[in-house]
Write a protein that holds these residues in place. Structure first.
Motif, PDB file in Angstrom:
ATOM      1  N   VAL A  76      60.264  65.651  18.687  1.00  0.00           N
ATOM      2  CA  VAL A  76      61.480  65.848  19.490  1.00  0.00           C
ATOM      3  C   VAL A  76      61.709  67.337  19.718  1.00  0.00           C
ATOM      4  O   VAL A  76      62.029  67.784  20.828  1.00  0.00           O
ATOM      5  CB  VAL A  76      62.707  65.199  18.787  1.00  0.00           C
ATOM      6  CG1 VAL A  76      64.011  65.591  19.473  1.00  0.00           C
ATOM      7  CG2 VAL A  76      62.538  63.674  18.741  1.00  0.00           C
ATOM      8  N   TYR A  85      59.329  68.629  22.283  1.00  0.00           N
ATOM      9  CA  TYR A  85      59.801  68.210  23.611  1.00  0.00           C
ATOM     10  C   TYR A  85      60.879  69.160  24.123  1.00  0.00           C
ATOM     11  O   TYR A  85      60.846  69.602  25.265  1.00  0.00           O
ATOM     12  CB  TYR A  85      60.337  66.769  23.561  1.00  0.00           C
ATOM     13  CG  TYR A  85      60.969  66.357  24.862  1.00  0.00           C
ATOM     14  CD1 TYR A  85      60.191  65.877  25.906  1.00  0.00           C
ATOM     15  CD2 TYR A  85      62.345  66.511  25.078  1.00  0.00           C
ATOM     16  CE1 TYR A  85      60.760  65.549  27.134  1.00  0.00           C
ATOM     17  CE2 TYR A  85      62.921  66.188  26.296  1.00  0.00           C
ATOM     18  CZ  TYR A  85      62.126  65.712  27.323  1.00  0.00           C
ATOM     19  OH  TYR A  85      62.683  65.403  28.534  1.00  0.00           O
ATOM     20  N   ARG A  86      61.808  69.503  23.227  1.00  0.00           N
ATOM     21  CA  ARG A  86      62.954  70.318  23.656  1.00  0.00           C
ATOM     22  C   ARG A  86      62.590  71.755  23.970  1.00  0.00           C
ATOM     23  O   ARG A  86      63.060  72.319  24.943  1.00  0.00           O
ATOM     24  CB  ARG A  86      64.010  70.343  22.541  1.00  0.00           C
ATOM     25  CG  ARG A  86      64.739  69.046  22.403  1.00  0.00           C
ATOM     26  CD  ARG A  86      66.188  69.293  21.941  1.00  0.00           C
ATOM     27  NE  ARG A  86      66.791  68.009  21.592  1.00  0.00           N
ATOM     28  CZ  ARG A  86      66.975  67.609  20.341  1.00  0.00           C
ATOM     29  NH1 ARG A  86      66.691  68.408  19.325  1.00  0.00           N
ATOM     30  NH2 ARG A  86      67.497  66.421  20.116  1.00  0.00           N
ATOM     31  N   LYS A 102      62.048  56.743  17.359  1.00  0.00           N
ATOM     32  CA  LYS A 102      63.475  56.978  17.590  1.00  0.00           C
ATOM     33  C   LYS A 102      63.573  58.242  18.445  1.00  0.00           C
ATOM     34  O   LYS A 102      62.876  59.208  18.206  1.00  0.00           O
ATOM     35  CB  LYS A 102      64.154  57.223  16.237  1.00  0.00           C
ATOM     36  CG  LYS A 102      65.477  56.556  16.099  1.00  0.00           C
ATOM     37  CD  LYS A 102      65.964  56.635  14.654  1.00  0.00           C
ATOM     38  CE  LYS A 102      67.423  57.035  14.696  1.00  0.00           C
ATOM     39  NZ  LYS A 102      67.786  58.145  13.914  1.00  0.00           N
ATOM     40  N   GLY A 103      64.428  58.213  19.419  1.00  0.00           N
ATOM     41  CA  GLY A 103      64.519  59.419  20.245  1.00  0.00           C
ATOM     42  C   GLY A 103      63.734  59.270  21.535  1.00  0.00           C
ATOM     43  O   GLY A 103      63.899  60.064  22.459  1.00  0.00           O
ATOM     44  N   GLN A 153      63.980  56.951  23.835  1.00  0.00           N
ATOM     45  CA  GLN A 153      64.840  56.610  24.979  1.00  0.00           C
ATOM     46  C   GLN A 153      65.624  57.835  25.469  1.00  0.00           C
ATOM     47  O   GLN A 153      65.754  58.052  26.677  1.00  0.00           O
ATOM     48  CB  GLN A 153      65.793  55.467  24.596  1.00  0.00           C
ATOM     49  CG  GLN A 153      66.527  54.857  25.787  1.00  0.00           C
ATOM     50  CD  GLN A 153      65.589  54.372  26.910  1.00  0.00           C
ATOM     51  OE1 GLN A 153      64.606  53.678  26.656  1.00  0.00           O
ATOM     52  NE2 GLN A 153      65.871  54.780  28.150  1.00  0.00           N
ATOM     53  N   ASP A 154      66.087  58.655  24.532  1.00  0.00           N
ATOM     54  CA  ASP A 154      66.809  59.878  24.944  1.00  0.00           C
ATOM     55  C   ASP A 154      65.898  60.763  25.767  1.00  0.00           C
ATOM     56  O   ASP A 154      66.314  61.368  26.763  1.00  0.00           O
ATOM     57  CB  ASP A 154      67.279  60.670  23.719  1.00  0.00           C
ATOM     58  CG  ASP A 154      68.404  59.945  22.996  1.00  0.00           C
ATOM     59  OD1 ASP A 154      68.980  59.012  23.595  1.00  0.00           O
ATOM     60  OD2 ASP A 154      68.672  60.305  21.827  1.00  0.00           O
ATOM     61  N   CYS A 155      64.652  60.874  25.323  1.00  0.00           N
ATOM     62  CA  CYS A 155      63.703  61.711  26.065  1.00  0.00           C
ATOM     63  C   CYS A 155      63.469  61.138  27.461  1.00  0.00           C
ATOM     64  O   CYS A 155      63.390  61.887  28.436  1.00  0.00           O
ATOM     65  CB  CYS A 155      62.368  61.791  25.343  1.00  0.00           C
ATOM     66  SG  CYS A 155      62.379  62.968  24.024  1.00  0.00           S
ATOM     67  N   ASN A 177      65.485  59.465  29.300  1.00  0.00           N
ATOM     68  CA  ASN A 177      66.623  59.792  30.160  1.00  0.00           C
ATOM     69  C   ASN A 177      66.626  61.272  30.524  1.00  0.00           C
ATOM     70  O   ASN A 177      66.812  61.640  31.681  1.00  0.00           O
ATOM     71  CB  ASN A 177      67.942  59.437  29.457  1.00  0.00           C
ATOM     72  CG  ASN A 177      68.028  57.945  29.172  1.00  0.00           C
ATOM     73  OD1 ASN A 177      67.326  57.155  29.819  1.00  0.00           O
ATOM     74  ND2 ASN A 177      68.850  57.570  28.206  1.00  0.00           N
ATOM     75  N   ASP A 178      66.399  62.098  29.514  1.00  0.00           N
ATOM     76  CA  ASP A 178      66.431  63.538  29.753  1.00  0.00           C
ATOM     77  C   ASP A 178      65.343  63.943  30.754  1.00  0.00           C
ATOM     78  O   ASP A 178      65.589  64.718  31.677  1.00  0.00           O
ATOM     79  CB  ASP A 178      66.217  64.274  28.424  1.00  0.00           C
ATOM     80  CG  ASP A 178      66.152  65.772  28.634  1.00  0.00           C
ATOM     81  OD1 ASP A 178      67.225  66.384  28.768  1.00  0.00           O
ATOM     82  OD2 ASP A 178      65.028  66.335  28.708  1.00  0.00           O
ATOM     83  N   ASN A 183      66.223  62.985  34.350  1.00  0.00           N
ATOM     84  CA  ASN A 183      67.280  63.816  34.947  1.00  0.00           C
ATOM     85  C   ASN A 183      66.811  65.232  35.222  1.00  0.00           C
ATOM     86  O   ASN A 183      67.123  65.824  36.242  1.00  0.00           O
ATOM     87  CB  ASN A 183      68.504  63.843  34.041  1.00  0.00           C
ATOM     88  CG  ASN A 183      69.126  62.460  33.959  1.00  0.00           C
ATOM     89  OD1 ASN A 183      69.017  61.678  34.923  1.00  0.00           O
ATOM     90  ND2 ASN A 183      69.724  62.124  32.822  1.00  0.00           N
ATOM     91  N   ARG A 184      66.048  65.753  34.289  1.00  0.00           N
ATOM     92  CA  ARG A 184      65.543  67.104  34.424  1.00  0.00           C
ATOM     93  C   ARG A 184      64.652  67.285  35.659  1.00  0.00           C
ATOM     94  O   ARG A 184      64.648  68.330  36.294  1.00  0.00           O
ATOM     95  CB  ARG A 184      64.642  67.362  33.216  1.00  0.00           C
ATOM     96  CG  ARG A 184      64.781  68.694  32.553  1.00  0.00           C
ATOM     97  CD  ARG A 184      63.767  68.699  31.414  1.00  0.00           C
ATOM     98  NE  ARG A 184      64.408  68.702  30.119  1.00  0.00           N
ATOM     99  CZ  ARG A 184      64.595  69.812  29.410  1.00  0.00           C
ATOM    100  NH1 ARG A 184      64.190  70.969  29.876  1.00  0.00           N
ATOM    101  NH2 ARG A 184      65.165  69.744  28.237  1.00  0.00           N
TER     102      ARG A 184
END
Ligand code: B3K
Ligand code: ZN
Length: 869
Positions: A695, A698-699, A720-721, A723-725, A727-728, A731-732
């Motif tokens: 994660v 990724y960030r 875990k995480g 799905q957040d990625c 979405n991010d 959008n990015r």
């Protein structure tokens, strides 16, 4: 499927043209709903001319308006949906006459992306192989080479740039906000190399000086917001131009060379004379949005299309059966270019491994399946189906074998003679072989079998060491399984590089030429039992049938001086163990460990050596494939490597960071490849412990390779995480189509993960996503092809649900774009190789597609051959 027999074309039915065209003038008034094309051709007798013969032009989806000959209206003609037959030519056709035709086409309705079409409001063309006939009536065949002068007219506010082949010779403002540009191409060319582009585009440009001192203008045209992503393509073009001068003495012949990027495109790119048109995927790159693989692909596709300027355009194909004449040769040239760009000998091997891996994963299955064909096919129904990995990649291997047999200098002599004899001509693969043979005084008659026979040769290796006489005996036996339409095979002429590895290191590499069904060699003064290193650097595209012991394979894996064969031995060991449901033993784990810790080896090589053979390649080793079983065995094997080498993976992750300014060169991209394999292995070993590191990567990543690798590791492991990625990431990059393609690909390629819903369910949702577009080939491939061809464990479900999805998708795509549909249709080619219940479900799926009454010839050929073969 329609019940009338599909028409097929045969190589031996080739006849030279009855008429030919010398000069063409096109006047094209561009309008997306109604483009008016005025064509003026100077027609004269061709090589098969007979007095009084009608002039038969081809045209498709055209509205015919008028015909004049020598300035007079001409009424003696017949129209069919595909032809315009003109009778009663003046003087029985014996003398040159001027044929003028006006016709209309409708670019905005053209979803096939062949001929003239609209993409994002701009006009583009694609004419290879038979698209020119969708623009105007013509002798649309590669052996009719003409000089073109083209005037483009359009409304200036919408279409500020008007581009075509050759040199710009005039521009004019016209009434009502229209303007025009006239282009002249000084070189005669076949119609498939014609191109036009019109729209709101901007370019970066450079002027370079070629070896003879001439100045050349290079331009890369894109939509304005993409200008910042063109530098790498320009650098690749300049490097290609210099490389071709240096390696082959071939110079750019035009004053101006343009590349244009388009978002809707059926394949990678197209080598139109002086006006290459590219899929945006193979032009646009910047570190934040493109991966190292994208950078490398752009370099090789730019080079490939540029190299076609000589191998394809200056010397072209007599007919489409000869496609490999230009494609195999040009792939070989781009592979050699990319290998040289790697900057080191070990880099060259990395490139060779990547190329061979692709050949095995895609071409070997093709050569063993229902669409198997020689690199020069003898028959086709739809030529678009023959832009295959066989014609391209195996074709390149065949060209490489000339170089192996003749040496680099001998190969260069052959190329020089080929251009000396055939510049400006449309020729055959036989002409290429003759140039190679004549320039080197070699009899290459038997080598022709590579052009006429399909199938991957199998070479059985038998060895015997006699300590008493200190002799080593080697017997090689070649065979090739029957392929559709070819039950018997003649022996091939096979160059095999080999070396006997001894502890004294006293045996040199040799080139064996296997020409007989079976041949033996004896090597003397061999003081101990040697380990055979065979087909070094993959000198021939064959399968080896060699029961080499695991101990010998381990020796080769750890110490063969042919780095390619080190990789090869590792692949073979892993493959045998996976297929026997075994886990890696302590010796293999140790060998992996030593290799990872060896500081003299390239990180890029380590990454390749620790990547397991693809499922599609494993399938080919079986007689009855259980895809779920292979997936499970391969994953267990991989997990064992991940867990047992966890410390080493952590070390690799640390040691292969690339701080500082991003560079897409071989060195840094090799480090990233190994580091990201390490990250993936760490998640494989223990997702709970290592997810936070992924994660974080990724960030903080400043480049797409690292960001995507972390993202992919999270999604692939269902961490875990993830799905957040997802979405991010969406959008990015919502405004960047090529990056959104990656977002789709990743989700469609996720293999089954315990506890997660099936990937098929995800894929069905993705198909309903607002950003999904079935008529954009890149997007369709990102979801549908990615699932059906890159995700075997999700696709091959015992209930047949994956195949049902395939049926729906082929039938949905076919009316929109037959070429893209036909590629997808190939996904079930190997159905006979599968165990039950998969096999029956696949057969039923193929039958469901063939039941459709309105299939395109493209899909029809693929599915009917699959069921027959
Ligand atoms: N020659 C083109 C391929 C055209 C495909 C037509 N269906 C790209 C290339 O090989 O360079
Ligand atoms: Zn090509």
């Amino acid at each position: 499927m329609k019940t009338d027999l599909p028409r097929s074309f045969r190589r031996l039915e080739y006849r030279p043209p009855v008429y030919t065209v010398d000069q063409v003038e096109l006047d094209i008034a561009l309008d997306s709903a109604r483009t008016i094309v005025k064509s003026r051709m100077e027609v004269l007798p061709g090589k098969s001319f007979e007095s009084g013969a009608p002039l038969i032009l081809v045209g498709q989806e055209l509205e015919f308006v008028s015909l004049r000959i020598n300035g007079e209206a001409h009424r003696h003609f017949e129209l069919t949906p595909e032809t315009l037959t003109i009778h009663s030519l003046p003087k029985e056709g014996q003398e040159r006459c001027i044929v003028e035709i006006i016709s209309i086409c409708v670019p905005e309705k053209n979803t096939s992306l062949m001929g003239l079409y609209v993409s994002n409001g701009n006009f583009f063309t694609q004419c290879e192989a038979e698209g020119f006939r969708k623009i105007t009536y013509f002798l649309d065949r590669p052996d009719v080479m003409a000089r073109y002068r083209v005037t483009l007219r359009a409304r200036e506010a919408e279409y500020s740039m008007l581009l075509s082949n050759g040199n710009l010779i005039g521009e004019e403002k016209l009434p009502n906000g229209w303007h025009s540009a006239t282009w002249e191409d000084p070189f005669p060319k076949p119609s498939y190399l014609f191109a036009l582009v019109a729209g709101k585009l901007e370019c970066i440009e450079e002027t370079i000086t070629t070896s003879s001192g001439a100045k050349k203008l290079l331009q890369i045209w894109v939509e304005p917001h993409d200008l910042k992503k063109t530098r790498h393509a320009m650098d690749s073009l300049i490097a290609s131009i210099h490389w071709d001068e240096k390696r082959f003495g071939l110079e750019l012949d035009l004053d101006r060379f343009m590349i244009v990027a388009v978002g809707d495109f059926n394949m990678g790119a197209m080598e139109n004379k002086g006006l290459n048109i590219f899929n945006t995927k193979f032009v646009l790159a910047q570190p934040e949005t493109a991966t190292d693989a994208d950078f490398a692909n752009i370099e090789s596709v730019v080079a490939h299309e540029y190299f076609h300027n000589w191998t394809g355009n200056r010397v072209t194909c007599q007919d489409w059966f000869q496609l490999s004449l230009k494609e195999g040769l040009t792939v070989f040239r781009d592979q050699e270019f990319s290998a040289d760009q790697m900057g080191s000998e070990s880099g060259r091997v990395v490139k060779r491994i990547e190329d061979v891996r692709l050949l095995r994963q895609l071409q070997f299955p093709e050569d063993a399946g229902p669409m198997a064909h020689p690199i020069r096919p003898d028959e086709y129904q739809e030529i678009n189906n023959f832009y295959t990995v066989t014609v391209y990649e195996k074709g390149s291997e065949v060209v490489r074998m000339y170089q192996t047999l003749l040496g680099r200098e001998g190969f260069r002599k052959g190329m020089d003679l080929y251009f000396k004899r055939h510049d400006g001509q449309a020729v055959t693969c036989d002409d290429f072989l003759a140039a190679m043979a004549d320039a080197n005084g070699r009899d290459l008659t038997q080598f022709k079998n590579w052009y006429s026979q399909a199938g991957t040769p199998r070479i059985k290796v038998e060895e015997r060491y006699d300590p008493a006489s200190q002799q080593y005996h080697l017997t090689l036996t070649q065979s090739c399984l029957p392929t559709p339409g070819q039950s018997e095979k003649k022996p091939f002429h096979i160059p095999l590089k080999m070396r006997l590895i001894t502890s004294e290191n006293d045996q040199a590499e040799q080139l064996l030429e296997l020409t007989q069904p079976a041949q033996s060699w004896t090597f003397s003064n061999i003081s101990e039992r040697p380990v055979l290193s065979m087909n070094r650097n993959f000198s021939a595209p064959i399968n080896l049938d060699f029961e080499q012991s695991e101990a010998d394979l381990l020796t080769l894996f750890s110490s063969d001086d042919d780095t390619f064969n080190r990789w090869e031995a590792g692949q073979k060991l892993a493959m045998q163990m996976i297929l026997n449901n075994r886990l890696p033993d302590a010796q293999l784990i140790n060998a992996y460990r030593e290799l990872l810790l060896d500081s003299t080896l390239d990180p890029a090589f380590k990454e390749l050596a620790l990547t397991l053979p693809a499922e599609s390649y494993l399938y080919e080793q079986c007689t009855s494939v259980d895809p779920q079983q292979i997936f499970t065995a391969r994953r267990a094997f991989r997990r064992a490597i991940a867990k047992q080498l966890a410390l080493e993976w952590a070390a690799m992750y640390q040691q292969n960071q690339t701080p500082g300014l991003f560079k897409s060169d071989a060195k840094d991209s090799g480090k990233r490849a190994l580091k990201n394999l390490a990250l993936n292995m760490l998640l494989e070993a223990d997702p709970v412990v290592w997810t936070p590191m992924a994660v974080n990567q990724y960030r903080v990543a400043d480049n797409m390779t690292d960001r995507y690798a972390a993202f992919a590791a999270l999604v692939m492991h269902g961490a875990k995480g993830a799905q957040d990625c997802l979405n991010d990431f969406f959008n990015r990059f919502a405004n960047d189509a090529l990056v959104i393609d990656k977002w789709f690909v990743l989700q469609s390629s996720r293999p089954p993960v315990d506890g997660l819903e099936s990937t098929l369910a995800d894929v069905k949702r993705l198909r309903e996503h607002p950003a999904f577009k079935l008529n954009n080939p890149n997007r369709a491939r990102s979801v549908i092809h990615a699932f059906c061809t890159n995700n075997p464990a999700s696709f091959h479900q015992a209930d047949g649900s994956g195949y049902a999805f395939w049926v729906e998708s082929v039938l949905a795509l076919d009316p929109i774009n037959p070429q893209v549909a036909a590629r997808l249709a190939r996904a079930l080619d190997r159905w006979r190789l599968f165990a039950q219940p998969y096999q029956s479900h696949m057969k039923a799926a193929l039958e469901n597609v063939t039941a459709c009454q309105t299939l395109s010839p493209d899909v029809c050929e693929v599915v009917s051959k699959a069921l027959a073969g």
